[in-house]
Design a protein around this motif. Structure first.
Motif: not given
Length: 175
Positions: A69-84
């Motif tokens: 829980r310290t190292r990771l978020p509850e929700v992660a986000r990334v953009e890949v090949e024009d996809l959110r």
């Protein structure tokens, strides 16, 4: 240029298995991006995936505590090949999931989630695609342990569900 993704969730190591199946480690090696939607249980797998994968995007799950829980978020986000792409562990009950997640994560194109151990691939009204890769180590009431691979290219996502062969039962300790 296309990006190869590996989608995982609910690995529950070392509770449900000692390690990921060899087929999954091979998929880690082949992927440009590994996505893990929580319930790692032990930080050792996070360390191993950070070391071995080209890139990792992940969140914590309800069974993850302490360093996870310290190292990771509850929700992660990334953009890949024009996809959110978003990654979250829990989405609540299946009934109404598409509409509920579209209301919460309407700015995304894809939401990868876990928790249920049930593979899922649907699209919400408005276009949000919801993906649950199941679990590669704990099939629960499913016929197979599973994971997903995907290829992202210019705003499109081709997804493949992989079913793992059953693990051999542990040898009996006859008395």
């Amino acid at each position: 240029m296309a990006t190869r993704l590996l989608l995982l969730a609910d690995t529950h190591l070392p509770r449900r298995a000692r390690d990921l199946p060899a087929e999954v480690w091979a998929a880690v090696d082949d992927a440009d991006l590994v996505v893990h939607a929580g319930d790692w249980v032990d930080v050792a797998l996070l360390d191993a995936l950070e070391e071995r994968s080209a890139r990792l995007v992940a969140c914590w799950g309800n069974n993850d505590h302490g360093a996870l829980r310290t190292r990771l978020p509850e929700v992660a986000r990334v953009e890949v090949e024009d996809l959110r792409i978003g990654v979250v562990h829990e989405t609540g009950q299946a009934k109404g999931r598409e509409e509920r997640m579209a209301a919460i994560h309407g700015d995304l194109d894809v939401l990868v989630f876990g928790h249920s151990h049930i593979p899922w691939d649907t699209t919400a009204p408005g276009g949000l695609r919801l993906l649950n890769p199941g679990s590669p180590t704990d099939r629960r009431r499913q016929p197979h342990c599973t994971y997903m691979t995907a290829v992202a290219d210019a705003g499109t996502l081709e997804v493949t569900l992989h079913r793992l062969p059953p693990r051999a039962p542990a040898p009996s300790r006859g008395r």
